[in-house]
Design a protein around this motif. Structure first.
Motif, mmCIF file in Angstrom:
data_model
loop_
_atom_site.group_PDB
_atom_site.id
_atom_site.type_symbol
_atom_site.label_atom_id
_atom_site.label_comp_id
_atom_site.label_asym_id
_atom_site.label_seq_id
_atom_site.Cartn_x
_atom_site.Cartn_y
_atom_site.Cartn_z
ATOM 1 N N GLN A 251 37.452 61.585 -11.967
ATOM 2 C CA GLN A 251 36.886 62.259 -12.575
ATOM 3 C C GLN A 251 36.439 61.272 -13.468
ATOM 4 O O GLN A 251 35.368 60.635 -14.503
ATOM 5 C CB GLN A 251 36.731 63.768 -13.499
ATOM 6 C CG GLN A 251 36.637 64.292 -11.596
ATOM 7 C CD GLN A 251 36.985 65.765 -12.486
ATOM 8 O OE1 GLN A 251 38.018 66.411 -13.414
ATOM 9 N NE2 GLN A 251 37.276 66.769 -12.431
ATOM 10 N N GLY A 252 37.723 60.593 -14.340
ATOM 11 C CA GLY A 252 37.075 59.805 -15.421
ATOM 12 C C GLY A 252 36.493 58.598 -15.391
ATOM 13 O O GLY A 252 35.848 57.558 -15.560
ATOM 14 N N LEU A 253 36.845 57.853 -14.137
ATOM 15 C CA LEU A 253 36.568 57.023 -12.812
ATOM 16 C C LEU A 253 35.175 57.372 -13.266
ATOM 17 O O LEU A 253 35.009 56.383 -13.809
ATOM 18 C CB LEU A 253 37.152 56.193 -12.066
ATOM 19 C CG LEU A 253 37.147 55.141 -11.473
ATOM 20 C CD1 LEU A 253 37.215 54.180 -11.932
ATOM 21 C CD2 LEU A 253 37.422 54.780 -10.188
ATOM 22 N N ASP A 254 34.920 57.722 -12.171
ATOM 23 C CA ASP A 254 33.407 58.243 -12.668
ATOM 24 C C ASP A 254 32.500 58.137 -13.627
ATOM 25 O O ASP A 254 31.471 57.720 -14.069
ATOM 26 C CB ASP A 254 33.365 59.742 -11.726
ATOM 27 C CG ASP A 254 33.579 59.767 -10.110
ATOM 28 O OD1 ASP A 254 33.948 58.812 -9.552
ATOM 29 O OD2 ASP A 254 34.230 61.100 -9.641
ATOM 30 N N GLN A 255 33.047 58.548 -14.911
ATOM 31 C CA GLN A 255 32.211 58.676 -16.246
ATOM 32 C C GLN A 255 32.394 57.181 -16.336
ATOM 33 O O GLN A 255 31.693 56.414 -16.921
ATOM 34 C CB GLN A 255 33.542 59.559 -17.275
ATOM 35 C CG GLN A 255 32.664 60.935 -17.266
ATOM 36 C CD GLN A 255 34.082 61.650 -18.072
ATOM 37 O OE1 GLN A 255 35.143 60.938 -19.207
ATOM 38 N NE2 GLN A 255 34.232 63.109 -18.207
ATOM 39 N N VAL A 256 33.088 56.449 -16.103
ATOM 40 C CA VAL A 256 33.247 54.745 -16.686
ATOM 41 C C VAL A 256 32.420 54.451 -16.014
ATOM 42 O O VAL A 256 31.372 53.480 -16.437
ATOM 43 C CB VAL A 256 34.729 54.231 -16.128
ATOM 44 C CG1 VAL A 256 34.425 52.848 -16.011
ATOM 45 C CG2 VAL A 256 35.849 54.596 -16.999
ATOM 46 N N VAL A 257 32.168 54.263 -14.408
ATOM 47 C CA VAL A 257 31.666 53.881 -13.800
ATOM 48 C C VAL A 257 29.898 54.581 -14.356
ATOM 49 O O VAL A 257 29.168 53.312 -14.492
ATOM 50 C CB VAL A 257 31.223 54.368 -12.593
ATOM 51 C CG1 VAL A 257 30.320 54.252 -11.413
ATOM 52 C CG2 VAL A 257 32.550 53.881 -11.496
ATOM 53 N N ALA A 258 29.557 55.599 -14.356
ATOM 54 C CA ALA A 258 28.479 56.526 -15.231
ATOM 55 C C ALA A 258 27.735 55.137 -15.959
ATOM 56 O O ALA A 258 26.636 55.076 -16.395
ATOM 57 C CB ALA A 258 28.526 57.665 -15.284
ATOM 58 N N ARG A 259 29.058 55.040 -16.982
ATOM 59 C CA ARG A 259 28.612 54.714 -18.454
ATOM 60 C C ARG A 259 28.348 52.880 -18.045
ATOM 61 O O ARG A 259 27.394 52.264 -18.733
ATOM 62 C CB ARG A 259 30.067 54.388 -19.434
ATOM 63 C CG ARG A 259 29.596 54.127 -19.938
ATOM 64 C CD ARG A 259 28.366 54.352 -21.499
ATOM 65 N NE ARG A 259 28.482 53.702 -22.891
ATOM 66 C CZ ARG A 259 27.031 53.836 -23.707
ATOM 67 N NH1 ARG A 259 25.975 54.133 -23.158
ATOM 68 N NH2 ARG A 259 27.337 53.004 -25.182
ATOM 69 N N ALA A 260 29.358 52.238 -17.357
ATOM 70 C CA ALA A 260 28.621 50.983 -16.685
ATOM 71 C C ALA A 260 27.247 50.734 -16.434
ATOM 72 O O ALA A 260 26.765 49.738 -16.959
ATOM 73 C CB ALA A 260 29.517 50.889 -16.345
ATOM 74 N N GLN A 261 26.978 51.938 -15.374
ATOM 75 C CA GLN A 261 25.632 51.721 -14.946
ATOM 76 C C GLN A 261 24.201 51.922 -16.682
ATOM 77 O O GLN A 261 23.202 51.129 -16.269
ATOM 78 C CB GLN A 261 25.100 52.498 -14.185
ATOM 79 C CG GLN A 261 26.062 52.342 -12.965
ATOM 80 C CD GLN A 261 26.159 53.430 -12.263
ATOM 81 O OE1 GLN A 261 25.713 54.478 -11.810
ATOM 82 N NE2 GLN A 261 26.466 53.128 -10.112
ATOM 83 N N ALA A 262 24.988 53.034 -16.628
ATOM 84 C CA ALA A 262 24.051 53.614 -18.242
ATOM 85 C C ALA A 262 23.875 52.063 -18.990
ATOM 86 O O ALA A 262 22.356 51.983 -19.332
ATOM 87 C CB ALA A 262 24.260 54.407 -18.210
#
Length: 325
Positions: free
Chosen positions: A93-104
């Motif tokens: 879940q933490g990794l998903d947040q990192v990925v979402a932030r990187a895309q944002a």
């Protein structure tokens, strides 16, 4: 001669390091737990069943305990497997947040715009400007922080915000300034006040009138006091406050008349509060401050353009009234 005994490693020699648990092992474990079987895990990972079984067995060997009770055709996770899966899920879940932030970060609208502003402008100007800007950029993120001078200018010099909206006319270190508008302070009066009969108020009109003042340290207060002092006008100074919004509220309650900035006056005007021009020009300037050493936000120009559009009615109103004098 007898054979020499095998030599032992000295106390300083390093022992072979244990093989590490890799991300691949955790990925296989998560796939098995998610799919509920080796076959399903192999499909999720686009690999073969033997590969999944081998990697899973290797993980158990490295851990030193079993993760699944094996029965023909099925795997049943142990309590250790369930506990480990909870931890793995939190990590993913933490990794998903990192990925979402990187895309944002690659989308300008998802990058938060931080605006530092005088409280009066946060009340009287920025609601309309923000609605305009967010209407054009519905996914954008906006933070509005009200602050008085001189802290506002100090925070902008420290590069803490993307935009600052100030009244200062001098240079602020570390920033570039742009004048957005130069308006005049105006008179505000309560309903039914006799001076409403006049289209423009002069200093002499304030003789003997109850006057709601800004606080003694306010630079506009000092300008007003100097104007009335030079004209020999004596006002009844009974109430003072630190904010233009409070001044308008007090005037609306009939506690006196006052001079305030035109944006706050327009925002507060209504049946109980009326506006008249003042014959003496007391400039009210609005400056946009941009930090020189902070990476520029992609939508800064759009926001300042929205602020200019929100200012346009007040500018047009003052121009029209000056022409009619």
């Amino acid at each position: 001669m007898p054979a020499a005994a095998p030599s032992l490693p000295s106390s300083g020699a390093s022992m072979p390091a244990a093989a590490p648990i890799t991300h691949r092992h955790i990925e296989v474990f998560r796939a098995v737990m998610t799919a509920g079987s080796v076959t399903g895990a192999a499909q999720l990972l686009f690999t073969s069943q033997p590969t999944v079984s081998r990697e899973l067995a290797r993980l158990e060997s490295l851990l030193g305990y079993t993760l699944f009770d094996r029965a023909p055709g099925r795997l049943r996770p142990t309590h250790r497997a369930l506990a480990l899966f909870d931890e793995v899920q939190r990590a993913y879940q933490g990794l998903d947040q990192v990925v979402a932030r990187a895309q944002a970060l690659g989308r300008a609208e998802d990058e938060g715009l931080r605006v530092l502003t005088l409280p009066a402008l946060a009340h009287a100007l920025l609601p309309a400007a923000s609605a305009d800007w967010l209407g054009a950029h519905p996914q954008a993120q906006l933070t509005l922080t009200p602050q008085e001078s001189p802290l506002l200018e100090e925070w902008m010099a420290a590069q803490r915000f993307d935009i600052g909206l100030s009244e200062v006319t001098g240079a602020v270190p570390g920033t570039h300034s742009e004048t957005l508008a130069e308006l005049d302070e105006v008179c505000v009066l309560p309903a039914s006040h006799p001076l409403l009969a006049r289209q423009v108020l002069a200093p002499l009109d304030f003789e003997g009138e109850r006057f709601v003042s800004l606080s003694a340290e306010d630079p506009y207060r000092r300008q007003f006091d100097a104007i009335f002092g030079n004209a020999g006008v004596h006002r009844r100074l009974q109430v003072e406050t630190h904010s233009a919004i409070a001044v308008c509220s007090l005037v609306e309650q009939g506690l006196g008349i006052a001079l305030v900035n035109p944006l706050t006056a327009r925002a507060c005007a209504g049946p109980g509060l009326h506006i008249r021009p003042f014959s003496v020009s007391v400039p009210f300037r609005i400056q946009a401050l941009r930090p020189l050493h902070r990476p520029a936000h992609a939508l800064t120009d759009d926001f300042i353009a929205a602020v200019k559009r929100a200012l346009a009615p007040a500018i047009a109103d003052q121009i029209g009234k000056k022409k009619r004098r």
